[in-house]
Design a protein around this motif. Structure first.
Motif, short mmCIF file in Angstrom:
data_model
loop_
_atom_site.label_atom_id
_atom_site.label_comp_id
_atom_site.label_asym_id
_atom_site.label_seq_id
_atom_site.Cartn_x
_atom_site.Cartn_y
_atom_site.Cartn_z
N SER A 184 67.40 67.39 29.65
CA SER A 184 68.01 67.60 28.33
C SER A 184 69.14 66.63 28.05
CB SER A 184 68.54 69.03 28.22
OG SER A 184 67.48 69.96 28.31
N ALA A 185 69.77 66.13 29.11
CA ALA A 185 70.89 65.20 28.95
C ALA A 185 70.44 63.75 28.76
CB ALA A 185 71.81 65.30 30.17
N LEU A 186 69.14 63.49 28.95
CA LEU A 186 68.65 62.11 28.80
C LEU A 186 68.80 61.63 27.36
CD1 LEU A 186 65.32 62.11 30.87
CD2 LEU A 186 67.47 60.99 31.45
N PRO A 187 69.22 60.40 27.19
CA PRO A 187 69.28 59.82 25.84
C PRO A 187 67.90 59.32 25.43
CG PRO A 187 70.11 58.25 27.43
CD PRO A 187 69.77 59.50 28.21
N VAL A 188 67.00 60.25 25.16
CA VAL A 188 65.59 59.93 24.90
C VAL A 188 65.44 58.85 23.83
CG1 VAL A 188 63.39 60.90 24.14
CG2 VAL A 188 64.84 62.21 25.68
N ALA A 189 66.24 58.92 22.80
CA ALA A 189 66.12 57.97 21.68
C ALA A 189 66.45 56.54 22.08
CB ALA A 189 67.01 58.41 20.52
N SER A 190 67.27 56.37 23.11
CA SER A 190 67.70 55.01 23.46
C SER A 190 66.99 54.45 24.69
CB SER A 190 69.22 54.99 23.68
OG SER A 190 69.57 55.80 24.80
N LEU A 191 66.06 55.20 25.27
CA LEU A 191 65.35 54.73 26.45
C LEU A 191 63.96 54.24 26.06
CD1 LEU A 191 66.18 57.52 29.06
CD2 LEU A 191 67.10 55.21 29.01
N ASP A 192 63.56 53.08 26.61
CA ASP A 192 62.19 52.64 26.39
C ASP A 192 61.27 53.49 27.28
OD1 ASP A 192 61.70 51.35 29.03
OD2 ASP A 192 63.17 49.88 28.33
N ARG A 193 59.98 53.44 27.03
CA ARG A 193 59.01 54.30 27.72
C ARG A 193 59.07 54.13 29.24
NH1 ARG A 193 54.92 57.54 25.86
NH2 ARG A 193 53.16 57.80 27.25
N SER A 194 59.20 52.91 29.71
CA SER A 194 59.24 52.65 31.14
C SER A 194 60.51 53.24 31.78
CB SER A 194 59.18 51.13 31.39
OG SER A 194 59.30 50.86 32.75
N SER A 195 61.64 53.04 31.14
CA SER A 195 62.90 53.60 31.66
C SER A 195 62.86 55.12 31.66
CB SER A 195 64.09 53.12 30.84
OG SER A 195 64.20 51.72 30.94
N LEU A 196 62.31 55.69 30.59
CA LEU A 196 62.21 57.14 30.51
C LEU A 196 61.30 57.67 31.62
CD1 LEU A 196 62.92 59.75 29.06
CD2 LEU A 196 61.09 59.26 27.42
N ALA A 197 60.18 57.01 31.87
CA ALA A 197 59.27 57.43 32.94
C ALA A 197 59.97 57.40 34.29
CB ALA A 197 58.03 56.53 32.96
#
Length: 178
Positions: free
Chosen positions: A145-158
């Protein structure tokens, strides 16, 4: 991608029986991620009912239990099902199974923890297994929930999602499980 700052993301937690760990995850995210995430859970071979101790522990820690039921993951692969943004396996067996094709190409990760429903020992030891599952899942969901989903590209989010799955309490999936 649509505006992710105001968007509500759909999250599906998978386990084989959908009676304990995935149910706990659904309830925790339903409450702790309210307004930002919609939580769902399902299983590849759902049990007839939610494990009573899972419900008891959720209620004792003030998490919602209304509407929780053990259901097949097939419900979420139908054309009329909500499109998932994230799909997390929470048991090693489900991680090793061939999942349905999820519409929308959701982000996936394995967040395995010990099977509280299979715990043995005294009544207190078995109940502690559910409390530990809640604690580990709550920590993973807080990190997610704390991840900045909007500012992470797909690879970084993965990468971040996989790191969350290796947090305290993580099980070791079989070598043939990606």
């Amino acid at each position: 991608m649509p505006d992710q700052t105001s968007r509500v993301f759909n999250v599906l937690f998978l386990c084989t029986g959908n009676s304990a760990r995935s149910i706990i995850a659904e309830s925790v995210l339903r409450q702790d991620g309210a307004g930002r995430f919609r939580a769902f859970s399902a299983g590849s071979h759902p049990k007839a009912e939610v494990h009573p101790t899972a419900l008891q522990v959720l209620e004792n820690f003030h998490y919602p239990t209304d509407g929780l039921r053990s259901k097949s993951w097939d419900e979420f692969a139908r054309p009329d099902a909500p499109v998932m943004d994230f799909v997390f396996t929470v048991c090693d067996n489900a991680a090793g199974e061939v999942c349905p094709l999820w519409p929308g190409q959701p982000m996936t990760a394995h967040w395995g923890i010990e099977d509280s429903a299979a715990a043995v020992g005294t009544e207190l030891e078995r109940k502690m297994a559910f409390i530990n599952a809640l604690r580990y899942m709550k920590a993973r969901i807080a990190a997610f929930s704390a991840l900045p989903v909007a500012s992470l590209d797909r690879s970084s989010l993965a990468t971040r999602l996989r790191e969350i799955g290796r947090a305290e309490g993580a099980t070791r999936p079989r070598p043939d499980v990606a």
